[in-house]
Design an enzyme around this catalytic site. Structure first.
Site, PDB file in Angstrom:
ATOM      1  N   GLY A 102       0.787  -1.217   0.000  1.00 46.50           N
ATOM      2  CA  GLY A 102       0.000   0.000   0.000  1.00 46.50           C
ATOM      3  C   GLY A 102       0.820   1.269   0.000  1.00 46.50           C
ATOM      4  CB  SER A 103      -0.476   4.695   0.429  1.00 46.55           C
ATOM      5  OG  SER A 103       0.018   5.985   0.671  1.00 46.55           O
TER       6      SER A 103
END
Length: 135
Positions: free
Chosen positions: A63-64
């Site tokens: 993810g981010s």
């Protein structure tokens, strides 16, 4: 009998606690509620389980990059895992663990998914690069 598994230090420190294990990578941004420590990603194996005060065992993060700040916020909220064991520490979770002073290791010498189970009591000694399991 104590089993010592060699590993690589990512974030210094030592912690002992109960294992919560997932075979799926975990995204902290959108996947974990930093206020409660609950996994909120409906598609994740740990959905609705709490990772606070546990030894989190995952293959990696995903993810981010904002996930690093979610981990840091969890530490401030006292909802963070006690330690993190990963097969491969990717930069997002590694940075978060370092910022939050959460002991983290990766590259365990043994297949931890074959050895560890939910609820096992383990000690992560990142400084000594050892995962200790009582059997």
């Amino acid at each position: 009998m104590t089993v010592n598994i060699k590993c690589r230090k990512i974030s210094r420190g030592k912690a002992q606690g109960e294992v919560i294990l997932s075979n799926n990578p975990l995204s902290f941004l959108g996947g974990v509620d930093p206020k409660t420590g609950n996994v909120i990603d409906r598609g994740h194996q740990l959905y609705q389980q709490n990772i606070s005060d546990k030894i989190l065992v995952i293959p990696s993060g995903k993810g981010s990059t904002v996930g690093s700040y979610v981990i840091f916020q969890m530490a401030k909220n006292k909802t963070a895992p006690l330690a993190i064991i990963a097969i491969e520490a990717e930069p997002i979770i590694a940075t978060g663990a370092i910022m939050a002073s959460i002991p983290m290791v990766d590259h365990p010498e043994e297949d931890i998914f074959e050895i560890l189970s939910n609820g096992d009591l383990v000690e992560v000694d990142a400084d000594a690069q050892i995962i200790k399991l009582e059997q």
